[in-house]
Design a protein around this motif. Structure first.
Motif, PDB file in Angstrom:
ATOM      1  N   SER A 155      13.017   4.633  -6.127  1.00  0.00           N
ATOM      2  CA  SER A 155      12.270   4.925  -7.469  1.00  0.00           C
ATOM      3  C   SER A 155      11.184   3.678  -7.681  1.00  0.00           C
ATOM      4  CB  SER A 155      13.242   5.170  -8.704  1.00  0.00           C
ATOM      5  OG  SER A 155      13.713   4.070  -8.794  1.00  0.00           O
ATOM      6  N   ALA A 156      10.211   4.342  -8.282  1.00  0.00           N
ATOM      7  CA  ALA A 156       8.963   3.426  -8.899  1.00  0.00           C
ATOM      8  C   ALA A 156       8.699   3.421 -10.196  1.00  0.00           C
ATOM      9  CB  ALA A 156       7.512   4.164  -8.262  1.00  0.00           C
ATOM     10  N   ARG A 157       8.789   1.891 -10.527  1.00  0.00           N
ATOM     11  CA  ARG A 157       8.696   1.638 -11.867  1.00  0.00           C
ATOM     12  C   ARG A 157       7.407   0.883 -12.100  1.00  0.00           C
ATOM     13  NH1 ARG A 157      14.619   0.293 -14.039  1.00  0.00           N
ATOM     14  NH2 ARG A 157      15.899   2.307 -13.155  1.00  0.00           N
ATOM     15  N   ASN A 158       6.532   1.077 -13.190  1.00  0.00           N
ATOM     16  CA  ASN A 158       5.141   0.359 -13.538  1.00  0.00           C
ATOM     17  C   ASN A 158       4.685  -0.030 -12.255  1.00  0.00           C
ATOM     18  OD1 ASN A 158       6.345   0.079 -16.098  1.00  0.00           O
ATOM     19  ND2 ASN A 158       7.762  -1.535 -15.287  1.00  0.00           N
ATOM     20  N   GLY A 159       4.363   0.904 -11.182  1.00  0.00           N
ATOM     21  CA  GLY A 159       3.607   0.794 -10.177  1.00  0.00           C
ATOM     22  C   GLY A 159       4.084   0.153  -8.931  1.00  0.00           C
ATOM     23  N   SER A 160       5.294  -0.405  -9.109  1.00  0.00           N
ATOM     24  CA  SER A 160       6.093  -1.107  -8.238  1.00  0.00           C
ATOM     25  C   SER A 160       7.310  -0.310  -7.669  1.00  0.00           C
ATOM     26  CB  SER A 160       6.360  -2.455  -8.352  1.00  0.00           C
ATOM     27  OG  SER A 160       5.479  -3.103  -8.525  1.00  0.00           O
ATOM     28  N   LYS A 161       7.391   0.096  -6.328  1.00  0.00           N
ATOM     29  CA  LYS A 161       8.647   0.686  -5.785  1.00  0.00           C
ATOM     30  C   LYS A 161       9.751  -0.248  -5.410  1.00  0.00           C
ATOM     31  CE  LYS A 161       9.866   4.950  -3.462  1.00  0.00           C
ATOM     32  NZ  LYS A 161       9.214   6.082  -2.537  1.00  0.00           N
ATOM     33  N   ILE A 162      10.472  -0.710  -6.250  1.00  0.00           N
ATOM     34  CA  ILE A 162      11.421  -1.785  -5.858  1.00  0.00           C
ATOM     35  C   ILE A 162      12.853  -1.454  -6.411  1.00  0.00           C
ATOM     36  CG2 ILE A 162       9.645  -3.882  -5.751  1.00  0.00           C
ATOM     37  CD1 ILE A 162      10.386  -4.561  -8.529  1.00  0.00           C
ATOM     38  N   TRP A 163      12.752  -0.192  -6.883  1.00  0.00           N
ATOM     39  CA  TRP A 163      14.268  -0.094  -7.301  1.00  0.00           C
ATOM     40  C   TRP A 163      14.904   1.201  -6.571  1.00  0.00           C
ATOM     41  CZ3 TRP A 163      16.380  -2.310 -11.561  1.00  0.00           C
ATOM     42  CH2 TRP A 163      15.521  -3.142 -12.445  1.00  0.00           C
ATOM     43  N   LEU A 221      18.287  -4.309   2.581  1.00  0.00           N
ATOM     44  CA  LEU A 221      18.357  -4.187   1.039  1.00  0.00           C
ATOM     45  C   LEU A 221      16.689  -4.156   0.664  1.00  0.00           C
ATOM     46  CD1 LEU A 221      21.175  -6.745   0.541  1.00  0.00           C
ATOM     47  CD2 LEU A 221      20.972  -4.398  -0.316  1.00  0.00           C
ATOM     48  N   LEU A 222      15.989  -4.997   1.571  1.00  0.00           N
ATOM     49  CA  LEU A 222      14.686  -5.096   1.021  1.00  0.00           C
ATOM     50  C   LEU A 222      13.799  -3.730   1.370  1.00  0.00           C
ATOM     51  CD1 LEU A 222      12.939  -7.477  -0.005  1.00  0.00           C
ATOM     52  CD2 LEU A 222      12.228  -7.821   2.244  1.00  0.00           C
ATOM     53  N   LEU A 223      14.121  -2.932   2.086  1.00  0.00           N
ATOM     54  CA  LEU A 223      13.335  -1.771   2.307  1.00  0.00           C
ATOM     55  C   LEU A 223      14.159  -0.502   1.955  1.00  0.00           C
ATOM     56  CD1 LEU A 223      12.371  -2.478   6.215  1.00  0.00           C
ATOM     57  CD2 LEU A 223      11.167  -2.790   4.097  1.00  0.00           C
ATOM     58  N   LEU A 224      15.297  -0.551   1.401  1.00  0.00           N
ATOM     59  CA  LEU A 224      15.775   0.330   0.538  1.00  0.00           C
ATOM     60  C   LEU A 224      15.258   1.163  -0.382  1.00  0.00           C
ATOM     61  CD1 LEU A 224      19.698  -0.430  -0.024  1.00  0.00           C
ATOM     62  CD2 LEU A 224      18.777   1.356   1.568  1.00  0.00           C
ATOM     63  N   PRO A 225      14.362   0.809  -1.209  1.00  0.00           N
ATOM     64  CA  PRO A 225      13.365   1.218  -2.030  1.00  0.00           C
ATOM     65  C   PRO A 225      12.339   2.315  -1.431  1.00  0.00           C
ATOM     66  CG  PRO A 225      13.618  -0.912  -2.798  1.00  0.00           C
ATOM     67  CD  PRO A 225      14.161  -0.900  -1.537  1.00  0.00           C
ATOM     68  N   LEU A 226      12.245   2.182  -0.478  1.00  0.00           N
ATOM     69  CA  LEU A 226      11.294   2.944   0.468  1.00  0.00           C
ATOM     70  C   LEU A 226      11.942   4.406   0.891  1.00  0.00           C
ATOM     71  CD1 LEU A 226       9.426   0.238   2.593  1.00  0.00           C
ATOM     72  CD2 LEU A 226       8.644   1.421   0.399  1.00  0.00           C
ATOM     73  N   VAL A 227      13.277   4.397   0.974  1.00  0.00           N
ATOM     74  CA  VAL A 227      14.104   5.597   1.182  1.00  0.00           C
ATOM     75  C   VAL A 227      13.735   6.819   0.381  1.00  0.00           C
ATOM     76  CG1 VAL A 227      16.376   6.628   1.724  1.00  0.00           C
ATOM     77  CG2 VAL A 227      15.798   4.340   2.495  1.00  0.00           C
ATOM     78  N   ALA A 231       5.441  -5.955   4.469  1.00  0.00           N
ATOM     79  CA  ALA A 231       5.874  -4.396   4.172  1.00  0.00           C
ATOM     80  C   ALA A 231       6.253  -4.327   2.649  1.00  0.00           C
ATOM     81  CB  ALA A 231       7.119  -3.940   5.199  1.00  0.00           C
ATOM     82  N   VAL A 232       6.716  -5.247   1.985  1.00  0.00           N
ATOM     83  CA  VAL A 232       6.814  -5.314   0.669  1.00  0.00           C
ATOM     84  C   VAL A 232       5.603  -5.209  -0.209  1.00  0.00           C
ATOM     85  CG1 VAL A 232       8.038  -6.377  -1.417  1.00  0.00           C
ATOM     86  CG2 VAL A 232       9.294  -6.224   0.894  1.00  0.00           C
ATOM     87  N   LEU A 233       4.795  -6.011   0.122  1.00  0.00           N
ATOM     88  CA  LEU A 233       3.420  -6.015  -0.362  1.00  0.00           C
ATOM     89  C   LEU A 233       2.583  -4.682  -0.274  1.00  0.00           C
ATOM     90  CD1 LEU A 233       1.179  -7.662  -1.868  1.00  0.00           C
ATOM     91  CD2 LEU A 233       0.487  -8.251   0.433  1.00  0.00           C
ATOM     92  N   VAL A 234       2.626  -4.120   0.916  1.00  0.00           N
ATOM     93  CA  VAL A 234       1.867  -2.752   1.151  1.00  0.00           C
ATOM     94  C   VAL A 234       2.451  -1.522   0.436  1.00  0.00           C
ATOM     95  CG1 VAL A 234       0.779  -1.393   3.023  1.00  0.00           C
ATOM     96  CG2 VAL A 234       0.500  -3.839   3.104  1.00  0.00           C
ATOM     97  N   PHE A 235       3.571  -1.418   1.085  1.00  0.00           N
ATOM     98  CA  PHE A 235       4.347  -0.057   0.733  1.00  0.00           C
ATOM     99  C   PHE A 235       5.254   0.001  -0.505  1.00  0.00           C
ATOM    100  CE2 PHE A 235       4.417  -0.495   5.431  1.00  0.00           C
ATOM    101  CZ  PHE A 235       3.830   0.593   5.876  1.00  0.00           C
ATOM    102  N   GLU A 236       5.766  -1.381  -1.195  1.00  0.00           N
ATOM    103  CA  GLU A 236       6.489  -1.369  -2.520  1.00  0.00           C
ATOM    104  C   GLU A 236       5.395  -1.922  -3.546  1.00  0.00           C
ATOM    105  OE1 GLU A 236       9.929  -3.451  -2.048  1.00  0.00           O
ATOM    106  OE2 GLU A 236      10.846  -2.256  -0.362  1.00  0.00           O
ATOM    107  N   THR A 237       4.097  -2.246  -3.119  1.00  0.00           N
ATOM    108  CA  THR A 237       3.131  -2.687  -3.726  1.00  0.00           C
ATOM    109  C   THR A 237       3.517  -3.857  -5.017  1.00  0.00           C
ATOM    110  OG1 THR A 237       3.191  -1.046  -5.473  1.00  0.00           O
ATOM    111  CG2 THR A 237       1.718  -0.805  -3.868  1.00  0.00           C
TER     112      THR A 237
END
Length: 463
Positions: A160-168, A149-155, A231-237
């Motif tokens: 999808s990215a919003r406001n600079g963070s790719k957490i969706w 679940l934590l790494l799904l936004p990197l698929v 990984a969340v910090l670096v790849f999902e900013t």
């Protein structure tokens, strides 16, 4: 000299019912005031909101009386009140945007729909999860699910990215923030892992400069948790989510081992990546610049959100402008990231502190359940869920008020967003189940305990 008084716990369902009705009265009354403040008339959907809220609390009351009669009578009323206050503020922002011709991304009706889904899942959890210790069977499954679940936004396809963070993630037109569900899975995993390893983590390993270091065999999962956070910090900013997950693990380590050294180790491990993000990632660097000096001429355009939020806080003063009388439309994302600023503008510093007090009592009830429960897994799970909620409130409110840099987390139960609201309702259901186990007399334990679980011989009741 301390005196311990033992007494038999009572269900207290009448108290919960009265508190639930009070929460509905306050929440629906606040919703009515927004309509009067904005348009000098009651909202057109006031009756639907009121009836819907009454139906939801009736379902919750029946479910608790049926499946968790000894649960803490304060948890659900606080959650219902926070949810209704969130619906109220979302309606205030939506109405202000309509008046001034702005587009609104959230509405009270949509938030109420998410609340219905959250309550249904909460009730389903209470009905199906008869014993919280069943969750321990899925310790490693929860770890895998949380990581996925934590790494799904990197698929690439669904992330999808919003406001600079790719957490969706976006699927079939619906958006979801999987980190909200991942925090529940990781809390279950951390509790299951640490309850099995707490003795070796607390006692084994070398001691350097007064700090107990873990053995290498026990340090693997810690490094994995650190790796996921990085990984969340670096790849999902996303500094906020990264801090939340790693902070959850470190605090649960401290609760399990009672060793302050784990907090020191956690801070040392998280500090270098945070410094790297602050200096090398433009998105994080902008947030730190807005934290340090958002009102300067060269920073104002890029820091408009936090600047307008500060103006809203100042405009609220001591007692606020009144519900429906503020200007939350001037703050970007006033219904989500900056809903605390919108609430403080209309309710003032008095209302803001009252809101924080509600969160404080909710966290205190989670910790009280952790103290009163008889098994280590339940203690760690209740403490972890209580801490992650407290950390989320601190990070959000601290970012809005410039105590710390702004992050992308949402205020539990208050901010607009279906994924956050639904997952927090699931957490509320777990806390109700845990509090029922903590307060239930030993002679009336749930039938069908786990195979191999030791029988309880007695327990101090927690009122």
């Amino acid at each position: 000299m301390a005196t311990i008084v033992s007494y038999t716990a009572r269900p207290r369902r009448l108290i919960q019912a009265l508190l639930l009705l009070l929460a509905v009265a306050v929440g629906v009354g606040a919703y009515a005031l927004v309509g009067l403040g904005r348009f000098d008339e009651l909202p057109a959907n006031l009756l639907q909101v009121g009836i819907g809220a009454l139906v939801l609390v009736a379902v919750l009351q029946i479910a608790v009386m049926w499946r968790a009669p000894y649960a803490d009578p304060v948890i659900l009323p606080i959650v219902v009140l926070l949810n209704l206050l969130g619906v109220t503020m979302i309606e205030s922002v939506h109405a202000a945007n309509e008046i001034y011709g702005l587009r609104s991304s959230a509405s009270a009706d949509r938030q109420m729909l998410w609340a219905v889904i959250g309550v249904v899942l909460c009730v389903a959890l209470l009905v199906l999860l008869r014993d919280h210790r069943w969750l321990r069977r899925y310790t490693w499954i929860s770890a895998v699910a949380g990581g996925v679940l934590l790494l799904l936004p990197l698929v690439p396809v669904i992330g999808s990215a919003r406001n600079g963070s790719k957490i969706w993630i976006s699927v079939a037109g619906f958006s979801f923030q999987p980190a909200e569900l991942a925090k529940i899975a990781f809390a279950v995993f951390f509790a299951g892992y640490l309850v099995a390893r707490r003795d070796t983590l607390a006692l084994a390993g070398p001691k350097v400069l007064g700090i107990h270091l873990p053995r290498w065999s026990d340090f693997g999962p810690i490094l994995v948790a650190w790796g996921f956070a990085m990984a969340v910090l670096v790849f999902e900013t996303d500094l906020g989510t990264s801090l939340m997950f790693f902070g959850l693990f470190v605090v649960m380590l401290y609760v399990a081992t009672d060793r302050l050294s784990w907090l020191v180790i956690g801070a040392v491990m998280f500090l270098p990546p945070a410094v790297f993000a602050a200096t090398q990632m433009s998105h994080v660097r902008t947030r730190i610049t807005c934290w340090l000096d958002p009102l300067s001429g060269e920073n104002y355009s890029s820091c408009e959100q936090i600047s307008q939020g500060l103006f809203g806080l100042a405009n609220g003063g001591l007692v606020g402008t009144g519900l429906g009388e503020g200007r939350p439309d001037m703050v970007p994302h006033a219904e989500s990231d900056f809903i605390f600023s919108s609430f403080a503008e209309e309710m003032g510093m008095v209302g803001a502190f009252a809101l924080l007090l509600l969160y404080l009592v909710l966290v205190q009830r989670a910790i009280r359940a952790a103290v009163g429960i008889s098994d280590g897994f339940g203690t760690l799970l209740a403490g972890g869920l209580g801490f992650v909620m407290a950390l989320q409130v601190f990070v959000v409110v601290g970012g809005v008020t410039r105590v710390i840099p702004l992050t992308g987390l949402t205020l539990p139960f208050l901010a607009a967003g279906g994924s956050s609201l639904v997952c927090n309702w699931i957490i509320a259901g777990i806390l109700v189940r845990l509090s029922d186990a903590a307060r239930r007399p030993a002679a009336r334990q749930v039938e069908g305990t786990l195979p191999g679980s030791p029988a309880r011989t007695g327990q101090e009741a927690i009122a």
